[in-house]
Design a protein around this motif. Structure first.
Motif, PDB file in Angstrom:
ATOM      1  N   UNK A 199       2.188  46.887 -29.602  1.00  0.00           N
ATOM      2  CA  UNK A 199       3.531  46.752 -30.158  1.00  0.00           C
ATOM      3  C   UNK A 199       3.430  46.145 -31.548  1.00  0.00           C
ATOM      4  N   UNK A 200       3.829  46.882 -32.576  1.00  0.00           N
ATOM      5  CA  UNK A 200       3.767  46.304 -33.924  1.00  0.00           C
ATOM      6  C   UNK A 200       4.904  45.304 -34.136  1.00  0.00           C
ATOM      7  N   UNK A 201       4.594  44.213 -34.821  1.00  0.00           N
ATOM      8  CA  UNK A 201       5.577  43.203 -35.183  1.00  0.00           C
ATOM      9  C   UNK A 201       5.417  42.962 -36.679  1.00  0.00           C
ATOM     10  N   UNK A 202       6.524  43.007 -37.397  1.00  0.00           N
ATOM     11  CA  UNK A 202       6.491  42.748 -38.835  1.00  0.00           C
ATOM     12  C   UNK A 202       7.183  41.414 -39.076  1.00  0.00           C
ATOM     13  N   UNK A 203       6.524  40.542 -39.815  1.00  0.00           N
ATOM     14  CA  UNK A 203       7.141  39.283 -40.228  1.00  0.00           C
ATOM     15  C   UNK A 203       7.341  39.357 -41.729  1.00  0.00           C
ATOM     16  N   UNK A 204       8.523  39.016 -42.184  1.00  0.00           N
ATOM     17  CA  UNK A 204       8.825  39.099 -43.607  1.00  0.00           C
ATOM     18  C   UNK A 204       9.652  37.900 -44.034  1.00  0.00           C
ATOM     19  N   UNK A 205       9.808  37.729 -45.319  1.00  0.00           N
ATOM     20  CA  UNK A 205      10.622  36.653 -45.887  1.00  0.00           C
ATOM     21  C   UNK A 205      11.370  37.211 -47.078  1.00  0.00           C
ATOM     22  N   UNK A 206      12.279  36.424 -47.617  1.00  0.00           N
ATOM     23  CA  UNK A 206      13.095  36.881 -48.739  1.00  0.00           C
ATOM     24  C   UNK A 206      12.231  37.093 -49.980  1.00  0.00           C
ATOM     25  N   UNK A 207      12.369  38.250 -50.567  1.00  0.00           N
ATOM     26  CA  UNK A 207      11.682  38.565 -51.812  1.00  0.00           C
ATOM     27  C   UNK A 207      12.723  39.071 -52.802  1.00  0.00           C
ATOM     28  N   UNK A 208      12.559  38.699 -54.048  1.00  0.00           N
ATOM     29  CA  UNK A 208      13.453  39.222 -55.078  1.00  0.00           C
ATOM     30  C   UNK A 208      13.125  40.671 -55.405  1.00  0.00           C
ATOM     31  N   UNK A 209      11.891  41.082 -55.107  1.00  0.00           N
ATOM     32  CA  UNK A 209      11.507  42.458 -55.414  1.00  0.00           C
ATOM     33  C   UNK A 209      11.371  42.706 -56.911  1.00  0.00           C
ATOM     34  N   UNK A 210      10.997  41.664 -57.650  1.00  0.00           N
ATOM     35  CA  UNK A 210      10.841  41.784 -59.095  1.00  0.00           C
ATOM     36  C   UNK A 210       9.514  41.146 -59.502  1.00  0.00           C
ATOM     37  N   UNK A 211       8.806  41.814 -60.379  1.00  0.00           N
ATOM     38  CA  UNK A 211       7.514  41.286 -60.836  1.00  0.00           C
ATOM     39  C   UNK A 211       7.666  39.941 -61.529  1.00  0.00           C
ATOM     40  N   UNK A 239       9.637  32.611 -57.163  1.00  0.00           N
ATOM     41  CA  UNK A 239      10.682  32.730 -56.139  1.00  0.00           C
ATOM     42  C   UNK A 239      10.078  33.227 -54.828  1.00  0.00           C
ATOM     43  N   UNK A 240       9.274  34.287 -54.908  1.00  0.00           N
ATOM     44  CA  UNK A 240       8.661  34.845 -53.698  1.00  0.00           C
ATOM     45  C   UNK A 240       7.714  33.842 -53.050  1.00  0.00           C
ATOM     46  N   UNK A 241       6.943  33.106 -53.851  1.00  0.00           N
ATOM     47  CA  UNK A 241       6.036  32.105 -53.305  1.00  0.00           C
ATOM     48  C   UNK A 241       6.816  31.010 -52.574  1.00  0.00           C
TER      49      UNK A 241
END
Length: 167
Positions: free
Chosen positions: A26-38, A43-45
């Protein structure tokens, strides 16, 4: 997931990886808030740092589930969060059942090499070695190394003997 990866992209890539690899389980994805900008690296850190307790909790749930093994694949900045979560589990003394942790793959780890050494000193040499996938042309690692004043990231390290000695 790594730096500059929005939620939908992280879920899509996780599903694609699970489908393409035809791995059982069963795949599980863990994610957090990202601005999606280089330009939003810090912010991403910070978002990844804020999410580390959530990842620790998720890993504990998975390790206490009926799963035979829990395999972990982390990418880029996600490696720092992953190693931190395992470090926290280790130093808590509330360890998972022996043999429950399967393969751990750290792909292009965006972790300062000295921080990684400190994390692993506290974690201890793993029972099973971590697999570290290195990348010499990863743009996120280049950006991270530049922001860090030229300090090597684990993912672009050329000292494979040192990494091997760490486990």
């Amino acid at each position: 997931h790594g730096f500059n990866t929005m939620f939908a992209e992280a879920v899509y890539r996780g599903a694609q990886l699970a489908h393409d690899s035809q791995a059982p389980g069963v795949p599980v994805v863990f994610t957090w808030a990202s601005r999606g900008q280089a330009t939003a690296y810090v912010y991403d850190l910070n978002s990844a740092t804020a999410a580390r307790d959530g990842l620790e909790h998720t890993l504990r749930l998975l390790l206490r589930s009926n799963a035979e093994k829990v395999n972990v694949l982390a990418h880029s900045m996600g490696n720092w969060v992953t190693v931190e979560a395992f470090r926290q589990i280790r130093i808590s003394g509330d360890l998972p059942p022996a043999g429950r942790i399967g393969t751990i793959v750290l792909a292009a780890p965006d972790i300062d090499i000295d921080v990684f050494k400190a994390q692993l000193r506290r974690f201890g040499k793993p029972q099973k070695p971590f697999y570290v996938v290195l990348s010499k042309d990863d743009r996120a690692l280049f950006l991270s190394r530049t922001i860090a004043g030229g300090v090597t990231r684990v993912g672009d390290s050329s000292d494979t003997a040192e990494l091997t000695a760490l486990g």
